[in-house]
Design a protein around this motif. Structure first.
Motif, mmCIF file in Angstrom:
data_model
loop_
_atom_site.group_PDB
_atom_site.id
_atom_site.type_symbol
_atom_site.label_atom_id
_atom_site.label_comp_id
_atom_site.label_asym_id
_atom_site.label_seq_id
_atom_site.Cartn_x
_atom_site.Cartn_y
_atom_site.Cartn_z
ATOM 1 N N GLU A 316 0.830 -1.197 0.000
ATOM 2 C CA GLU A 316 0.000 0.000 0.000
ATOM 3 C C GLU A 316 0.869 1.253 0.000
ATOM 4 N N ARG A 317 0.415 2.253 -0.750
ATOM 5 C CA ARG A 317 1.077 3.549 -0.805
ATOM 6 C C ARG A 317 0.030 4.650 -0.677
ATOM 7 N N LEU A 324 -5.276 5.397 0.107
ATOM 8 C CA LEU A 324 -4.305 4.322 -0.080
ATOM 9 C C LEU A 324 -4.629 3.518 -1.330
ATOM 10 N N ARG A 326 -2.865 0.051 -3.902
ATOM 11 C CA ARG A 326 -1.874 -1.024 -3.968
ATOM 12 C C ARG A 326 -0.915 -0.752 -5.120
ATOM 13 N N CYS A 327 0.352 -0.564 -4.777
ATOM 14 C CA CYS A 327 1.388 -0.213 -5.755
ATOM 15 C C CYS A 327 2.125 -1.482 -6.190
ATOM 16 N N GLU A 382 10.542 -1.155 -10.536
ATOM 17 C CA GLU A 382 9.380 -0.265 -10.547
ATOM 18 C C GLU A 382 8.596 -0.313 -11.860
ATOM 19 N N GLN A 385 4.758 -0.674 -12.196
ATOM 20 C CA GLN A 385 3.914 0.478 -11.864
ATOM 21 C C GLN A 385 3.252 1.078 -13.099
ATOM 22 N N ARG A 400 6.846 11.149 -5.097
ATOM 23 C CA ARG A 400 7.214 9.784 -4.732
ATOM 24 C C ARG A 400 6.016 9.081 -4.086
ATOM 25 N N PRO A 401 5.780 7.793 -4.391
ATOM 26 C CA PRO A 401 4.693 7.066 -3.713
ATOM 27 C C PRO A 401 5.109 6.705 -2.287
ATOM 28 N N TYR A 402 4.642 7.473 -1.314
ATOM 29 C CA TYR A 402 5.078 7.303 0.072
ATOM 30 C C TYR A 402 4.317 6.183 0.771
ATOM 31 N N LEU A 403 4.974 5.588 1.771
ATOM 32 C CA LEU A 403 4.378 4.526 2.569
ATOM 33 C C LEU A 403 3.400 5.112 3.585
#
Length: 474
Positions: A316-317, A324, A326-327, A382, A385, A400-403
């Motif tokens: 998840e990102r 949120l 799913r990446c 990556e 994606q 950036r896709p952050y956590l």
């Protein structure tokens, strides 16, 4: 009031000032004519029949095209190459649209101009002009005639930023600064203090002076401006606007020039721009997906052969509006990576501090598999994606896709960053990658969102290819 030095350097600068635009116009005209002829040839090959271009168009088409280049201010102002590319792109698109309108209104041929011809003409004229500018810039730099001589007033942090951003476009003669201990003066000559402005400009006649002194009072800056202006053709003033998004800045002024209004737009808050960005993602993303499909299959097989576990790591990102998603990523770590990390950080205090600052291990990472090191080096992990992009929860370019666990650390930057979808690549990736701290990434992502435009996305995509091929590891 232009003063001449004893060696006649001013006459040489004047020659460069007038000759460089003439050479650029001539070179652009040759490129336009060449691409016009080449586009006719290519269009005939595609259509399978002769393409008759009316004789009038052989003159009118270059005239209309060159007019758009002139209006785009491409011959006097010195720009960085990415800015030249943006200007040429817009001017070439406007030129083709102008040609289509003239063709529709004037009916210069029995049939409208071939759209295949116009597509080829636009594409190759843009790239032809850009490559020509790159080659001419290198050529002129070697001759010492491309970069315009400039004197900078002030040698503080603002001047340092000016040198870093635009130093390649100018031949910096020196700095006028009262404080001789400024670090910048270790690399460039100090020509005098603020009180010596007139004497310095008499000794070193130039066309441009840059006032990089936002720390002075308004009265002091105005006084310096009026003292400098009689000696030069152009005075540039760097205002104290650091922190304010200037990528979409528009200037308004009153009739008597007594009032100046600086207007910034939130481009990503406009529906038309969001649709444009999404359309760009779908078109370019679909083409990328087709091209990389064999690579995706090969990496999948390599991961399955290298270590136990699934080939994909779908976590998840934080996405647009903080939601949120799913990446998709290829798994580059061992399945029990979290346990391996905790054990490693407990045994290595220096790595623990590095993790606290960067949220990454820039050196040897014990969690990463052999194949994982390879695919990370070239950012192959990556690539899946691209399916997030096509689904609509990521963009080709973005923050950036952050956590989710990083939400508190992101803090006040989150509302800005969450205004758009995270990207497969972004400003953070082409600005240092692993060498950028976590707080530095947040600032870059925030700047990107506040200053978004489509051309910026295109530039970042090209720079990403350069960074990845340059083998800059995360």
């Amino acid at each position: 009031m232009i003063y001449h030095d004893k060696n006649g350097h001013d006459s040489g600068r004047k020659l460069n000032y007038f000759m460089v635009p003439v050479v650029l116009v001539a070179a652009d005209l040759l490129v336009v004519y060449g691409t016009m002829i080449g586009s006719v040839f290519l269009a005939e090959k595609v259509l399978g029949e002769p393409l008759c271009l009316p004789a009038t168009w052989s003159v009118l088409l270059p005239v209309l095209y060159m007019s758009n280049l002139l209006f785009a201010d491409l011959y006097r102002t010195r720009r960085v190459l990415t800015d030249y590319a943006r200007k040429i792109f817009r001017a070439s698109a406007a030129a083709v649209l102008t040609i289509i309108v003239f063709d529709f209104l004037m009916h210069l041929g029995y049939m409208p101009l071939s759209r295949v011809f116009l597509l080829f003409f636009w594409f190759f004229s843009f790239w032809g002009l850009y490559v020509e500018r790159c080659l001419l810039k290198c050529f002129f730099d070697r001759l010492g005639v491309w970069r315009r001589q400039v004197i900078v007033v002030g040698a503080g942090r603002t001047a340092e930023r000016f040198v870093k951003a635009f130093g390649s476009n100018f031949d910096i003669i020196g700095f006028i600064e009262d404080d001789a201990s400024k670090p910048l003066l270790q690399a460039y000559p100090r020509l005098g203090g603020f009180a010596d402005v007139e004497q310095v400009l008499r000794r070193h006649p130039v066309y441009d002076v840059v006032l990089a002194i936002p720390g002075l009072s308004k009265g002091e800056i105005v006084n310096l401006f009026y003292r400098v202006q009689p000696f030069v053709k152009q005075v540039s003033l760097i205002p104290d606007l650091f922190g304010i998004p200037v990528g979409n800045l528009k200037v308004l002024r009153s009739f008597d020039d007594q009032l100046l209004v600086l207007q910034t737009r939130n481009n990503l808050n406009r529906l038309s721009n969001r649709l444009l960005k999404r359309l760009f993602d779908l078109i370019v993303g679909s083409m990328i997906a087709v091209v990389i499909m064999p690579i995706l299959f090969a990496v999948y097989v390599m991961i399955k052969l290298d270590s136990d576990g699934p080939a994909f790591y779908n976590a998840e990102r934080i996405g647009k509006d903080g939601k949120l998603f799913r990446c998709y990523k290829f798994r580059s770590m061992y399945v029990d990576a979290d346990r391996i990390l905790l054990d490693f950080l407990d045994q290595h205090p220096a790595a623990k501090e590095e993790w606290r600052a960067f949220q990454k291990l820039r050196g040897e990472d014990p969690r990463v598999t052999k194949v994982g090191r390879f695919i990370r080096k070239y950012s192959m992990d990556e690539l899946p994606q691209i399916f997030n992009v096509l689904q609509g929860n990521m963009s080709l370019v973005g923050p950036r896709p952050y956590l989710p666990r990083e939400k508190e650390t992101i803090g006040e930057y989150l509302p800005v960053i969450a205004m758009t979808m995270p990207g497969m690549t972004g400003l953070w990736q082409v600005s240092g990658r692993s060498n950028v701290t976590f707080s530095g990434r947040l600032k870059l992502d925030s700047w990107y969102v506040r200053n978004w435009n489509l051309w910026q996305d295109i530039v970042i995509l090209f720079k990403t290819v350069k960074v990845v091929l340059g083998r800059d590891a995360y």
